[in-house]
Write a protein that holds these residues in place. Structure first.
Motif, PDB file in Angstrom:
ATOM      1  N   ALA A 214      22.578  -0.949 -21.783  1.00 19.11           N
ATOM      2  CA  ALA A 214      21.651  -2.069 -22.014  1.00 19.11           C
ATOM      3  C   ALA A 214      21.266  -2.717 -20.694  1.00 19.11           C
ATOM      4  O   ALA A 214      20.088  -2.961 -20.417  1.00 19.11           O
ATOM      5  CB  ALA A 214      22.274  -3.092 -22.959  1.00 19.11           C
ATOM      6  N   GLY A 215      22.255  -3.017 -19.859  1.00 18.83           N
ATOM      7  CA  GLY A 215      21.997  -3.698 -18.592  1.00 18.83           C
ATOM      8  C   GLY A 215      21.158  -2.872 -17.642  1.00 18.83           C
ATOM      9  O   GLY A 215      20.263  -3.393 -16.962  1.00 18.83           O
TER      10      GLY A 215
ATOM     11  N   LEU B 154      16.091  -2.647 -22.731  1.00 20.46           N
ATOM     12  CA  LEU B 154      14.686  -2.439 -22.349  1.00 20.46           C
ATOM     13  C   LEU B 154      13.827  -3.608 -22.837  1.00 20.46           C
ATOM     14  O   LEU B 154      13.057  -4.196 -22.068  1.00 20.46           O
ATOM     15  CB  LEU B 154      14.192  -1.125 -22.951  1.00 20.46           C
ATOM     16  N   MET B 155      13.967  -3.954 -24.118  1.00 24.01           N
ATOM     17  CA  MET B 155      13.131  -5.017 -24.702  1.00 24.01           C
ATOM     18  C   MET B 155      13.473  -6.391 -24.125  1.00 24.01           C
ATOM     19  O   MET B 155      12.575  -7.220 -23.910  1.00 24.01           O
ATOM     20  CB  MET B 155      13.290  -5.016 -26.225  1.00 24.01           C
ATOM     21  N   ALA B 156      14.758  -6.640 -23.869  1.00 25.98           N
ATOM     22  CA  ALA B 156      15.145  -7.930 -23.276  1.00 25.98           C
ATOM     23  C   ALA B 156      14.620  -8.038 -21.853  1.00 25.98           C
ATOM     24  O   ALA B 156      14.120  -9.094 -21.436  1.00 25.98           O
ATOM     25  CB  ALA B 156      16.663  -8.075 -23.297  1.00 25.98           C
ATOM     26  N   GLY B 157      14.713  -6.939 -21.088  1.00 27.48           N
ATOM     27  CA  GLY B 157      14.202  -6.939 -19.713  1.00 27.48           C
ATOM     28  C   GLY B 157      12.702  -7.161 -19.670  1.00 27.48           C
ATOM     29  O   GLY B 157      12.194  -7.927 -18.835  1.00 27.48           O
ATOM     30  N   ILE B 158      11.979  -6.496 -20.583  1.00 32.22           N
ATOM     31  CA  ILE B 158      10.520  -6.663 -20.669  1.00 32.22           C
ATOM     32  C   ILE B 158      10.178  -8.115 -20.978  1.00 32.22           C
ATOM     33  O   ILE B 158       9.332  -8.730 -20.317  1.00 32.22           O
ATOM     34  CB  ILE B 158       9.932  -5.728 -21.750  1.00 32.22           C
ATOM     35  N   ASN B 159      10.850  -8.682 -21.984  1.00 40.29           N
ATOM     36  CA  ASN B 159      10.495 -10.042 -22.423  1.00 40.29           C
ATOM     37  C   ASN B 159      10.937 -11.122 -21.439  1.00 40.29           C
ATOM     38  O   ASN B 159      10.249 -12.139 -21.294  1.00 40.29           O
ATOM     39  CB  ASN B 159      11.047 -10.304 -23.824  1.00 40.29           C
ATOM     40  N   ALA B 160      12.050 -10.900 -20.745  1.00 38.79           N
ATOM     41  CA  ALA B 160      12.468 -11.857 -19.708  1.00 38.79           C
ATOM     42  C   ALA B 160      11.416 -11.881 -18.593  1.00 38.79           C
ATOM     43  O   ALA B 160      11.033 -12.947 -18.096  1.00 38.79           O
ATOM     44  CB  ALA B 160      13.838 -11.475 -19.155  1.00 38.79           C
TER      45      ALA B 160
END
Length: 623
Positions: A16-17, A384-390
């Motif tokens: 995830a990271g 991936l989705m958290a990185g995109i949205n951050a």
């Protein structure tokens, strides 16, 4: 770096990271990846494989979205298989055995070559929070590193506790210490936390095994690959896996230690993965079965270490050893390390928005096992989705959300935040109501345009996808428009016991028959000439065949998705006062206030919200 304010800090460098850090940095955000050990970036903590049923679809989606998991898997694979080939294409799922050491190395090298990405090795022991907003992180050395957003991807490390029989060891993974401090900070600001467990089998010395007593499990004769990019190639050489079985004798030996198993004597009270049970669970739950499959998986090209898939356990090491020595082919087995169970903190994912940002703290995102999921693929997609949205949040842009009819990733995240999970969540094809649309073969067609708009997919990649789409659509049109005479097609139909044609008809209709394949159709001269003239590759041929043979199912699912997406378009204000709607049931009000669905469609999927409750909301929203 310590006086810098980063756009994004990612805590933890598992699957995830790693994906979160890559996505944020590739979108232009200044990103810091903090992990307790830089040698263990993207470590395969459990089995040395990527993909599988539904999980393979997720890896293909990550790749289409510009993530690295597919590329790394292709570059480090030792075997490739397309699972479920005997079923319809909605069920086909790619899976690859990986070289564990090379996998982690390749991930690190790719991340080090990513612009805008810094690294730091230390434990994050707390969070900097001011007025409901994230401001950065605190480390065990007392450093405060500032950032505009933080993505937590702590895996099994938050207050991790390892169990082997009666023995307990603090740790997030074998040989690595647990992470402390973050859970306390989150609970203090109002988060709800829980405990989950997972397990892993023994690792053994392959030189001590007798493979002649096992069944060989080779890879596909013509292996494919995960990534849609031209940066990787299919395997030209593969390594065999093997299969053997437990026996009644093995089960009896294991039962002798059940009273010393922390999962049976009540010492572990947290819930483990139902679909990846320990060997103790399998023997107990399926008492009528006198044997279970054991998959013997090599850990790499050159290492002798072997993963014993199907023998996950937390029994005392001497019980594990004695029982495993009674498995065919394992009579002289030598252990590298015993199996173990691990307990860790997680945070019920109903506390998140669809972007994976927490509802309580602005700019704080959770991804991976911290959300109650299990599996590298599920974790990587959330990262991936958290990185995109951050990154989008920092840039002041609209959030990026995938719907349930657009990707398995959309199904995964919607399931987590709408329904929550009380056991480790694993993706299955059955969880997706639109699985005919969400196939592994068309992930690039579904997602590359979105990835390009985000700045993750290159123009070259977009054009390659568009060319594939154009060629496959043209080939389908060729079948719709071109007729075939009975005297040419009937001899072919006869070979598959299909009813002969009495008059000339369109080839699309013939090709749609269930037992007629593209190989059969290629015996028609016009078809073979078209393929050769247009130089159609396997990807295009597969895509066209699926579009022809499953056109009815695909259209039906598209129609159903369109109907439900009308509800998806009806937005619910974030601070909507459900209490003022007297006709809503008490349970619906409680659930709606807790989950805070963003659309009427999401509200309809919440357990405890009935169709009549949705009707009430629909009437009110209509006004």
């Amino acid at each position: 770096m310590f006086d810098k304010v980063y756009d994004v800090i990612v805590v933890g460098a598992g699957h995830a990271g790693s994906e979160a850090a890559a996505a944020a940095a590739n979108m232009g955000s200044s990103t810091l990846l903090i992990t307790m050990n830089l040698q263990n970036i993207a470590q395969m903590s459990c089995n040395p494989a990527m993909g599988g049923i539904a999980k393979g679809q997720i890896v293909r989606e990550i790749d289409a979205m510009g993530g690295y998991s597919g590329i790394v898997t292709d570059r480090t694979a030792i075997q490739f298989k397309m699972l479920n080939k005997s079923k319809g294409p909605a069920m086909w799922s790619p899976r690859a055995q990986s070289d564990r050491m090379r996998f982690a190395e390749e991930w690190r090298l790719l991340l080090e070559q990513t612009p805008n990405l810094d690294f730091y090795q230390e434990m994050v022991s707390g969070l900097l929070i001011e007025n409901g907003k994230i401001k950065g992180v605190k480390t065990s050395l007392g450093l405060e590193i500032k950032s505009k957003t933080v993505v937590l991807t702590n895996g099994t490390f938050l207050n991790g506790l390892i169990h082997i029989g009666e023995k307990q060891l603090g740790g997030g993974r074998a040989g690595e210490k647990a992470s402390t401090g973050i859970t306390a900070d989150l609970i203090e600001v109002g988060f709800e936390a829980g405990r989950m467990k997972t397990g892993t089998p023994p690792r053994v010395d392959g030189r001590s095994l007798d493979y002649s007593k096992m069944t060989v499990q080779p890879g596909d004769e013509n292996p494919e690959k995960f990534s849609y990019s031209d940066k990787t190639k299919p395997l030209s050489e593969q390594k065999d896996c093997h299969m053997t079985y437990t026996s009644a004798e093995v089960h009896d030996l294991l039962r002798e230690g059940f009273d010393r198993s922390p999962m049976f004597n009540g010492r572990i009270k947290s819930i483990g993965p139902r679909y990846c049970p320990s060997i103790e669970d399998k023997i107990n739950r399926f008492a009528d079965k006198d044997r279970h499959q054991i998959f013997v998986e090599p850990e790499g090209w050159n290492t002798v270490e072997v993963y014993v898939n199907g023998f996950s356990t937390s029994l005392p090491e001497n019980v594990q050893f004695k029982a495993l020595r009674s498995v065919a082919g394992f009579e002289s087995v030598k252990f590298f390390r015993p199996g173990y169970a691990i307990e860790y903190d997680y945070f019920p994912p109903t506390q998140l928005r669809h972007t994976l940002e927490t509802k309580l703290i602005d700019g704080l995102y959770f991804a991976g096992q911290i959300n109650g999921t299990t599996g590298y693929e599920e974790a990587a997609s959330q990262g991936l989705m958290a990185g995109i949205n951050a990154s989008l949040k920092v840039q002041g842009k609209e959030p990026f959300i995938l719907n349930r009819d657009e990707a398995y990733i959309g199904v995964l995240i919607d399931d987590l935040i709408t329904k929550g999970t009380e056991e480790p969540y694993r993706m299955f094809t059955s969880r997706a109501e639109y699985r005919t649309l969400l196939r592994q073969d068309n992930a690039d067609l579904r997602l590359t345009p979105k990835s390009f708009d985000l700045g993750l997919a290159s123009e070259k990649r977009l054009k390659r996808m568009q060319e594939k789409e154009k060629m496959s659509n043209s080939f389908v049109e060729f079948f719709r428009e071109t007729s075939v005479k009975p005297e040419e097609i009937n001899p072919i139909l006869e070979t598959v016991n299909s009813s002969p044609m009495k008059q000339q008809d369109k080839m699309f209709k013939i090709f749609s028959r269930p037992n007629v394949t593209l190989d059969h159709m290629r015996k028609v001269k016009a078809v073979d000439e078209y393929i050769l003239e247009h130089q159609l590759d396997t990807e295009v041929l597969d895509q066209a065949e699926i579009q022809v043979k499953y056109s009815g199912y695909i259209q039906k699912e598209k129609n159903n998705a369109d109907k439900l997406n009308r509800l998806e378009e009806i937005k619910i204000p974030e601070n909507f006062e459900y209490d003022k709607l007297k006709s809503l049931s008490f349970e619906a009000k409680e659930k709606l206030k807790k989950i805070k669905p963003r659309t009427l469609s999401q509200a309809s999927r919440i357990s405890g919200v009935s169709p009549s409750d949705i009707s009430v909301l629909l009437v009110y929203m209509g006004r």
